[in-house]
Design an enzyme around this catalytic site. Structure first.
Site, PDB file in Angstrom:
ATOM      1  N   ILE A  76       0.851  -1.188   0.000  1.00 44.03           N
ATOM      2  CA  ILE A  76       0.000   0.000   0.000  1.00 44.03           C
ATOM      3  C   ILE A  76       0.888   1.240   0.000  1.00 44.03           C
ATOM      4  CG2 ILE A  76      -1.693   1.307   1.352  1.00 44.03           C
ATOM      5  CD1 ILE A  76      -2.894  -1.395   2.150  1.00 44.03           C
ATOM      6  N   ASN A 125      -4.888   1.354 -11.106  1.00 43.88           N
ATOM      7  CA  ASN A 125      -4.775   0.009 -10.551  1.00 43.88           C
ATOM      8  C   ASN A 125      -5.817  -0.891 -11.207  1.00 43.88           C
ATOM      9  OD1 ASN A 125      -3.996  -2.110  -8.778  1.00 43.88           O
ATOM     10  ND2 ASN A 125      -5.705  -1.627  -7.422  1.00 43.88           N
ATOM     11  N   HIS A 143      -8.188  -4.221 -10.254  1.00 45.77           N
ATOM     12  CA  HIS A 143      -8.629  -4.996  -9.099  1.00 45.77           C
ATOM     13  C   HIS A 143      -9.597  -6.083  -9.567  1.00 45.77           C
ATOM     14  CE1 HIS A 143      -9.402  -5.723  -4.875  1.00 45.77           C
ATOM     15  NE2 HIS A 143     -10.679  -5.802  -5.176  1.00 45.77           N
TER      16      HIS A 143
HETATM   17  C1  GRF Z   1      -4.584  -9.820 -10.825  1.00 47.12           C
HETATM   18  O1  GRF Z   1      -5.742 -10.575 -10.641  1.00 47.12           O
HETATM   19  C2  GRF Z   1      -4.815  -8.416 -10.333  1.00 47.12           C
HETATM   20  O2  GRF Z   1      -6.089  -7.934 -10.564  1.00 47.12           O
HETATM   21  C3  GRF Z   1      -4.601  -8.601  -8.863  1.00 47.12           C
HETATM   22  O3  GRF Z   1      -3.499  -9.480  -8.760  1.00 47.12           O
HETATM   23  C4  GRF Z   1      -3.468 -10.298  -9.918  1.00 47.12           C
HETATM   24  C5  GRF Z   1      -2.114 -10.126 -10.519  1.00 47.12           C
HETATM   25  O4  GRF Z   1      -1.864 -11.030 -11.548  1.00 47.12           O
HETATM   26  N1  GRF Z   1      -4.450  -7.340  -8.181  1.00 47.12           N
HETATM   27  P1  GRF Z   1      -0.583 -10.861 -12.461  1.00 47.12           P
HETATM   28  O5  GRF Z   1       0.620 -10.762 -11.542  1.00 47.12           O
HETATM   29  O6  GRF Z   1      -0.753  -9.649 -13.309  1.00 47.12           O
HETATM   30  O7  GRF Z   1      -0.536 -12.124 -13.281  1.00 47.12           O
END
Ligand code: GRF
Length: 193
Positions: A96, A111, A113
């Site tokens: 964070i 970001n 999510h």
């Molecule tokens: C993704 O699902 C993203 O939304 C979340 O963490 C995961 C990361 O996956 N915050 P990657 O490292 O991009 O494969």
């Protein structure tokens, strides 16, 4: 990097903590002529698997040690400045960032999510959505503000949750959509580049 239009691409840093599939997807997107961004720096808080893509695509990267939280953001800021970064894309970054850091990059941190925000902020989104018998989940690209997963939403994509869905199958399905959504969200905020 200049394009035919003469406009320069936005120098972007991607912050990761894990596998980096979104990172690779953003790198591929950035290499397209019509992409508004070029990725110049990758930040990680650990020896993440995703750093492989920094090597593969010859992009500068650095691991920052968050054990020393006071100083780490100064160090990151210094690197971002040296690399003339104007946009930060968080992609599976698990730390964070402080209010002060976010203020310095106000409106310039995005970001992704894995839920339909404002539902299921934070961790374990898929488990919670399934447990609550939601019919849909999805993913959200949003600006980052000082509250966790609460900044202005740029784009969302809905995904159906089926009866026998597991957190793993849902995560896989949503990740596919994340890869489509993040580039679309970037194009949406820089329509003229
Ligand atoms: C993704 O699902 C993203 O939304 C979340 O963490 C995961 C990361 O996956 N915050 P990657 O490292 O991009 O494969």
């Amino acid at each position: 990097m200049k394009r035919l239009s003469g406009l320069k691409k936005i120098r972007t840093a991607v912050f990761i903590s894990g596998t980096g599939s979104n990172l690779e997807n953003l790198i591929k997107f950035s290499l397209k002529k019509k992409s508004p961004i070029c990725i110049k720096f990758i930040v990680s808080d650990n020896k993440a698997k995703g750093l492989f893509f920094a090597r593969k695509y010859k992009i500068k990267s650095k691991i920052f040690n968050f054990m020393n939280e006071d100083k780490v953001e100064y160090k990151i800021l210094d690197s971002l400045k040296k690399n003339k970064i104007n946009l930060i894309c968080l992609a599976g970054f698990m730390k964070i960032l402080s209010k002060d850091f976010i203020k310095l990059f106000d409106g310039k941190i995005m970001n992704i999510h894995p839920s339909l925000l404002p539902k299921y902020k934070g961790l374990n989104t898929h488990q919670r959505a399934i447990k609550n018998r939601e019919k849909y989940s999805g993913c959200t690209v949003h600006f980052v503000n000082s509250k966790l997963d609460s900044g202005r939403i740029i784009l969302q994509k809905k995904v159906r949750i089926y009866k026998k869905e597991s957190p793993e199958s849902l995560a896989k399905k949503i990740l596919k959509q994340e890869h489509l959504l993040y580039p679309r969200a970037i194009k949406k905020i820089f329509p003229n580049l």
